[in-house]
Design a protein around this motif. Sequence first.
Motif, PDB file in Angstrom:
ATOM      1  N   SER A 154       0.994  -1.092   0.069  1.00 42.54           N
ATOM      2  CA  SER A 154       0.109   0.216  -0.482  1.00 42.54           C
ATOM      3  C   SER A 154       0.870   1.022  -0.014  1.00 42.54           C
ATOM      4  O   SER A 154       0.604   2.044  -0.781  1.00 42.54           O
ATOM      5  CB  SER A 154      -0.981  -0.171   1.244  1.00 42.54           C
ATOM      6  N   ASP A 155       1.962   1.126   0.622  1.00 38.58           N
ATOM      7  CA  ASP A 155       2.886   2.188   1.415  1.00 38.58           C
ATOM      8  C   ASP A 155       3.886   2.478  -0.476  1.00 38.58           C
ATOM      9  O   ASP A 155       3.384   3.250  -0.881  1.00 38.58           O
ATOM     10  CB  ASP A 155       3.796   1.952   2.251  1.00 38.58           C
ATOM     11  N   MET A 156       3.734   1.799  -1.486  1.00 42.48           N
ATOM     12  CA  MET A 156       4.607   1.574  -3.141  1.00 42.48           C
ATOM     13  C   MET A 156       4.254   2.106  -3.290  1.00 42.48           C
ATOM     14  O   MET A 156       4.439   3.150  -4.018  1.00 42.48           O
ATOM     15  CB  MET A 156       5.421   0.440  -2.871  1.00 42.48           C
ATOM     16  N   ALA A 157       2.769   1.488  -3.295  1.00 43.23           N
ATOM     17  CA  ALA A 157       1.386   3.197  -4.061  1.00 43.23           C
ATOM     18  C   ALA A 157       1.237   4.107  -4.441  1.00 43.23           C
ATOM     19  O   ALA A 157       0.317   4.703  -5.896  1.00 43.23           O
ATOM     20  CB  ALA A 157       0.289   1.193  -4.693  1.00 43.23           C
ATOM     21  N   LYS A 158       1.769   4.565  -3.539  1.00 41.69           N
ATOM     22  CA  LYS A 158       1.280   6.117  -3.258  1.00 41.69           C
ATOM     23  C   LYS A 158       2.649   6.849  -4.286  1.00 41.69           C
ATOM     24  O   LYS A 158       2.726   8.140  -3.829  1.00 41.69           O
ATOM     25  CB  LYS A 158       1.320   6.669  -1.786  1.00 41.69           C
ATOM     26  N   ILE A 159       4.131   5.717  -4.326  1.00 43.80           N
ATOM     27  CA  ILE A 159       5.172   6.606  -4.553  1.00 43.80           C
ATOM     28  C   ILE A 159       5.175   7.036  -5.943  1.00 43.80           C
ATOM     29  O   ILE A 159       4.585   6.201  -6.546  1.00 43.80           O
ATOM     30  CB  ILE A 159       6.550   5.635  -4.046  1.00 43.80           C
ATOM     31  N   THR A 160       5.484   8.245  -5.912  1.00 45.83           N
ATOM     32  CA  THR A 160       5.958   8.634  -7.422  1.00 45.83           C
ATOM     33  C   THR A 160       7.029   8.236  -8.041  1.00 45.83           C
ATOM     34  O   THR A 160       8.120   8.471  -8.029  1.00 45.83           O
ATOM     35  CB  THR A 160       6.024  10.446  -8.060  1.00 45.83           C
ATOM     36  N   LEU A 161       7.295   7.729  -8.916  1.00 42.62           N
ATOM     37  CA  LEU A 161       7.925   6.292  -9.891  1.00 42.62           C
ATOM     38  C   LEU A 161       9.415   7.598 -10.757  1.00 42.62           C
ATOM     39  O   LEU A 161       8.477   8.361 -11.477  1.00 42.62           O
ATOM     40  CB  LEU A 161       7.561   5.578 -10.350  1.00 42.62           C
ATOM     41  N   LYS A 162      10.276   7.253 -10.636  1.00 42.61           N
ATOM     42  CA  LYS A 162      11.305   8.224 -11.780  1.00 42.61           C
ATOM     43  C   LYS A 162      12.107   7.459 -12.723  1.00 42.61           C
ATOM     44  O   LYS A 162      11.930   6.151 -12.146  1.00 42.61           O
ATOM     45  CB  LYS A 162      12.006   9.442 -10.934  1.00 42.61           C
ATOM     46  N   GLU A 163      12.054   8.018 -13.631  1.00 45.41           N
ATOM     47  CA  GLU A 163      13.282   6.993 -14.487  1.00 45.41           C
ATOM     48  C   GLU A 163      14.721   5.915 -13.706  1.00 45.41           C
ATOM     49  O   GLU A 163      15.355   7.925 -13.088  1.00 45.41           O
ATOM     50  CB  GLU A 163      12.883   7.824 -15.921  1.00 45.41           C
ATOM     51  N   THR A 173      13.814   7.441  -4.125  1.00 46.51           N
ATOM     52  CA  THR A 173      14.419   6.815  -3.226  1.00 46.51           C
ATOM     53  C   THR A 173      13.321   7.607  -1.227  1.00 46.51           C
ATOM     54  O   THR A 173      12.336   8.125  -2.316  1.00 46.51           O
ATOM     55  CB  THR A 173      15.492   7.898  -3.039  1.00 46.51           C
ATOM     56  N   LEU A 174      13.188   6.730  -0.703  1.00 41.40           N
ATOM     57  CA  LEU A 174      12.267   6.384   0.243  1.00 41.40           C
ATOM     58  C   LEU A 174      12.886   7.415   1.055  1.00 41.40           C
ATOM     59  O   LEU A 174      14.330   7.660   1.976  1.00 41.40           O
ATOM     60  CB  LEU A 174      12.182   5.500   0.392  1.00 41.40           C
ATOM     61  N   SER A 175      11.783   8.527   1.794  1.00 42.73           N
ATOM     62  CA  SER A 175      12.144   8.950   2.987  1.00 42.73           C
ATOM     63  C   SER A 175      12.893   8.120   4.054  1.00 42.73           C
ATOM     64  O   SER A 175      11.880   6.996   4.658  1.00 42.73           O
ATOM     65  CB  SER A 175      10.709  10.161   3.327  1.00 42.73           C
ATOM     66  N   ARG A 176      13.530   8.773   4.664  1.00 44.51           N
ATOM     67  CA  ARG A 176      14.224   7.940   6.065  1.00 44.51           C
ATOM     68  C   ARG A 176      12.793   7.661   6.852  1.00 44.51           C
ATOM     69  O   ARG A 176      13.143   6.916   7.837  1.00 44.51           O
ATOM     70  CB  ARG A 176      15.600   9.000   6.870  1.00 44.51           C
ATOM     71  N   ASP A 177      12.039   8.987   7.137  1.00 46.38           N
ATOM     72  CA  ASP A 177      10.824   8.325   8.055  1.00 46.38           C
ATOM     73  C   ASP A 177       9.426   7.781   7.391  1.00 46.38           C
ATOM     74  O   ASP A 177       8.920   7.827   8.379  1.00 46.38           O
ATOM     75  CB  ASP A 177      10.710  10.194   8.653  1.00 46.38           C
ATOM     76  N   SER A 178       9.878   6.891   6.294  1.00 42.20           N
ATOM     77  CA  SER A 178       8.837   6.538   6.024  1.00 42.20           C
ATOM     78  C   SER A 178       8.249   4.741   6.811  1.00 42.20           C
ATOM     79  O   SER A 178       9.407   4.999   7.604  1.00 42.20           O
ATOM     80  CB  SER A 178       8.749   6.221   4.338  1.00 42.20           C
ATOM     81  N   PHE A 179       7.111   4.623   6.532  1.00 44.28           N
ATOM     82  CA  PHE A 179       7.038   3.298   6.466  1.00 44.28           C
ATOM     83  C   PHE A 179       7.706   2.389   6.755  1.00 44.28           C
ATOM     84  O   PHE A 179       8.393   1.301   7.578  1.00 44.28           O
ATOM     85  CB  PHE A 179       5.552   2.954   6.847  1.00 44.28           C
ATOM     86  N   ALA A 180       8.131   1.971   5.376  1.00 44.88           N
ATOM     87  CA  ALA A 180       8.889   0.944   5.061  1.00 44.88           C
ATOM     88  C   ALA A 180      10.389   1.372   5.703  1.00 44.88           C
ATOM     89  O   ALA A 180      10.911   0.035   5.560  1.00 44.88           O
ATOM     90  CB  ALA A 180       8.414   1.465   3.345  1.00 44.88           C
ATOM     91  N   VAL A 181      11.078   2.385   5.835  1.00 44.74           N
ATOM     92  CA  VAL A 181      12.179   2.294   6.349  1.00 44.74           C
ATOM     93  C   VAL A 181      12.197   2.030   7.709  1.00 44.74           C
ATOM     94  O   VAL A 181      13.264   1.735   8.493  1.00 44.74           O
ATOM     95  CB  VAL A 181      12.791   3.891   6.066  1.00 44.74           C
ATOM     96  N   SER A 182      10.998   2.484   8.326  1.00 43.30           N
ATOM     97  CA  SER A 182      10.375   2.006  10.147  1.00 43.30           C
ATOM     98  C   SER A 182      10.746   0.391  10.137  1.00 43.30           C
ATOM     99  O   SER A 182      10.992   0.185  10.841  1.00 43.30           O
ATOM    100  CB  SER A 182       9.552   2.788  10.445  1.00 43.30           C
ATOM    101  N   LEU A 183      10.123   0.278   9.076  1.00 44.56           N
ATOM    102  CA  LEU A 183      10.309  -2.015   9.218  1.00 44.56           C
ATOM    103  C   LEU A 183      11.423  -2.754   8.629  1.00 44.56           C
ATOM    104  O   LEU A 183      11.600  -3.549   9.771  1.00 44.56           O
ATOM    105  CB  LEU A 183       9.207  -2.632   8.486  1.00 44.56           C
ATOM    106  N   LEU A 184      12.101  -1.761   7.938  1.00 51.46           N
ATOM    107  CA  LEU A 184      13.312  -2.136   7.526  1.00 51.46           C
ATOM    108  C   LEU A 184      14.963  -2.344   8.894  1.00 51.46           C
ATOM    109  O   LEU A 184      15.599  -2.937   9.518  1.00 51.46           O
ATOM    110  CB  LEU A 184      14.496  -2.211   6.428  1.00 51.46           C
ATOM    111  N   PRO A 230      20.807   4.630   0.418  1.00 51.34           N
ATOM    112  CA  PRO A 230      19.296   5.053   0.822  1.00 51.34           C
ATOM    113  C   PRO A 230      18.606   3.837   0.490  1.00 51.34           C
ATOM    114  O   PRO A 230      19.162   2.574   0.069  1.00 51.34           O
ATOM    115  CB  PRO A 230      19.172   6.155  -0.592  1.00 51.34           C
ATOM    116  N   VAL A 231      17.123   4.023   0.636  1.00 51.86           N
ATOM    117  CA  VAL A 231      16.690   2.731   0.671  1.00 51.86           C
ATOM    118  C   VAL A 231      15.748   2.690  -0.384  1.00 51.86           C
ATOM    119  O   VAL A 231      15.193   4.573  -0.701  1.00 51.86           O
ATOM    120  CB  VAL A 231      15.270   2.708   1.905  1.00 51.86           C
ATOM    121  N   GLU A 232      15.618   2.150  -1.384  1.00 48.80           N
ATOM    122  CA  GLU A 232      14.295   2.458  -2.738  1.00 48.80           C
ATOM    123  C   GLU A 232      13.795   1.419  -3.115  1.00 48.80           C
ATOM    124  O   GLU A 232      14.066   0.661  -3.064  1.00 48.80           O
ATOM    125  CB  GLU A 232      16.107   2.451  -4.484  1.00 48.80           C
TER     126      GLU A 232
END
Length: 258
Positions: free
Chosen positions: A80-89, A103-114, A138-140
């Motif tokens: 669900s978190d990944m579906a909200k992210i704007t992708l770039k080339e 690149t994910l923000s350091r305060d994102s849910f994904a980074v917190s889980l990792l 970075p977490v990507e």
Amino acid sequence: MHNFFKRARWIFSTIIIIKCCVFVQSFSTFLNSKASSNYYSALTSENEMKNSLLKEFQRDGGILYKKSIFSQANITALRSDMAKITLKEETASSIAKYRLGATLSRDSFAVSLLESGELMDLIHQIFGKSYCLSTEIPVEVRVYEKPGAGMEWHVDDVLYDPPQIEVVITIENTSDCETMWESQDGSRSTCLETDINSAIVLKAGGVCHRVKPMRYGRRVILKCAYVDQHATFYKNELVKQFDSPPKKTKKSQRKNRH
């Protein structure tokens, strides 16, 4: 006669008390020994699991494929978190073709889980409690959805001493995308379609691997790295795979792999 019965009752009571004390002590000893046995049994089982994972990781020169990493609730939240992210080339410096990401923000849910979730537990189990999520790398999120998207054979750059442990977590996969790697001695080759909620754990500078060009579907992965807390970060050039917000920590990495 009265004194006789009185004395007999006293003796009988004393015997009963002594037997009760002996029973309590014996039962307590039994419980302690059983608890101790269970503790050492659990410890032995944990050590055997750690040794088994480490041996599997070392078998091909530093790579491990593991299924069912996160709970169903966490993997659903990640998707669900990944579906909200704007992708770039991806940048031209990457050896990957036709791949999108961010690149994910350091305060994102994904980074917190990792940083503190089930994957962190697995890393600790294999490599020890001194390992943590890298703040320099970075977490990507990386997405393969264009026909022909893939990555040529390569070995991940070593950015730390000791080398970092890179991890690829599959969040979504409806594609025919296959990941391949060869053992360092060249005796074995592995090719597989990574399952949702699986992880490839890889030591940088070790196994040569690739992602075969896909023909259809969509594959979404998270890429991160774990390092020993006392490791030296000695790369001072960072080529960002995707435009990302400024980082508070030192930037430095060459080509992003996987």
